[in-house]
Design an enzyme around this catalytic site. Structure first.
Site, short mmCIF file in Angstrom:
data_model
loop_
_atom_site.label_atom_id
_atom_site.label_comp_id
_atom_site.label_asym_id
_atom_site.label_seq_id
_atom_site.Cartn_x
_atom_site.Cartn_y
_atom_site.Cartn_z
N TYR A 152 -10.76 -5.56 10.64
CA TYR A 152 -10.31 -5.63 11.31
C TYR A 152 -10.38 -6.68 12.55
O TYR A 152 -11.20 -6.92 13.27
CB TYR A 152 -11.26 -4.02 11.95
CG TYR A 152 -10.82 -2.83 11.05
CD1 TYR A 152 -10.66 -2.14 11.97
CD2 TYR A 152 -11.95 -2.33 9.79
CE1 TYR A 152 -10.61 -0.49 11.29
CE2 TYR A 152 -11.78 -1.38 9.66
CZ TYR A 152 -11.18 -0.44 10.60
OH TYR A 152 -10.82 0.60 9.96
N GLU B 262 0.56 -1.01 -0.27
CA GLU B 262 -0.02 -0.13 -0.12
C GLU B 262 0.63 1.02 0.11
O GLU B 262 1.89 1.39 0.79
CB GLU B 262 -0.59 0.23 1.24
CG GLU B 262 -1.79 1.36 1.23
CD GLU B 262 -2.84 1.75 2.29
OE1 GLU B 262 -3.50 0.47 2.84
OE2 GLU B 262 -2.85 1.69 3.42
#
Length: 286
Positions: free
Chosen positions: A144, A17
């Site tokens: 998450y 990323e």
């Protein structure tokens, strides 16, 4: 290529990323970083997306085009929806398709006091449901391991994640975490909820104590005692923190890989030295 294709042969993925520079002039200087990242042969590079702005001046899209066409790596464009209406999202989708970008990481987006929220999309699942009938994107979703910071319970969080997958998310990429047991427990909970898409852990090496504390505050990740000792001892020694943080991240990644995880998503913080060090440490494993 759609990212879902990577996993059809049970291939173990490696992805990075990055975030777009804040200034147009800096966009021209990111080539050195991209060249190094491309040499490491990731399966894809995701590009983060800020709140506000339009498709006409969006640096995320410009950077994604550079990754795909100049460096030959598949980009994944983050697309947030909390601060956009349907017309604006339609325009983003049109531009992405016109530019040949096939993969979208659908996100609600962080709340931002400086950018007004709109009412068309409350969740990333709403965004996927809206776009999927009319656009041939591969949708990725976020998850998450220690539950979303705004979720009341783990059970509620898993149910919301199932809604996202049912809406059309084909791959899930996790928020950062520092205790692998959190991810393993989360993965088991997903399995029990019939969430059967590839679940890719996101790992962020700690090389800047102030930065990681700020990010952890936003995402709610906990600090294991062993990790906290590293921060306490080395937060004012940049070189030592870099070495210790990279060693901790490598130990995390190796433990994940030997546990048959389907891939690793590395939060590079636009630092190619981080990606290179990690890849050297796992070149014979992944």
């Amino acid at each position: 290529m759609k990212i879902s294709e990577v996993y059809k042969n049970k291939k173990r993925s490696l992805s990075f990323e990055i975030y777009p520079p804040k200034k147009d002039t800096e966009l021209e200087n990111i080539d050195d970083t991209l060249e190094i990242l491309a040499e490491l042969k990731p399966d894809f590079i995701s590009v983060t997306f800020g709140a506000g702005g339009s498709s006409n001046n969006n640096r995320t899209i410009e950077l994604a085009k550079k990754i795909k066409f100049q460096y030959g790596v598949e980009p994944v464009v983050h697309l947030t929806c909390l601060h956009y209406d349907k017309q604006e999202i339609d325009e983003f989708a049109r531009v992405l398709e016109a530019e040949g970008i096939e993969n979208v990481l659908a996100l609600r987006g962080d709340r931002n006091d400086r950018v007004p929220e709109k009412n068309d999309f409350k969740h990333s699942s709403d965004l996927i449901s809206y776009l999927k009938p009319n656009h041939d994107f591969c949708f990725l979703g976020a998850c998450y391991p220690e539950k979303h910071p705004e979720s009341d319970t783990r059970v509620r969080d898993i149910k919301d994640l199932k809604t996202k997958v049912d809406a059309g998310a084909e791959v899930l990429v996790s928020q950062l975490f520092f205790d692998n047991n959190s991810f393993f427990n989360f993965k088991e909970s997903c399995s029990m909820a019939d969430i059967d898409v590839p679940l890719i852990p996101g790992v962020m090496p700690v090389i800047n104590a102030a930065q990681i504390k700020r990010i952890v505050h936003l995402c709610g990740a906990s600090f294991p005692e062993r990790f906290q000792r590293i921060i306490d001892r080395y937060e004012n020694n940049r070189d030592a923190l870099f070495d210790a943080g990279m060693s901790y991240a490598l130990s995390q990644i190796i433990d994940l890989l030997v546990s048959d995880i389907q891939g690793i998503h590395l939060y590079t913080m636009n630092n190619p030295a981080v990606a290179r060090r990690i890849c050297e440490g796992i070149k014979n494993i992944i």
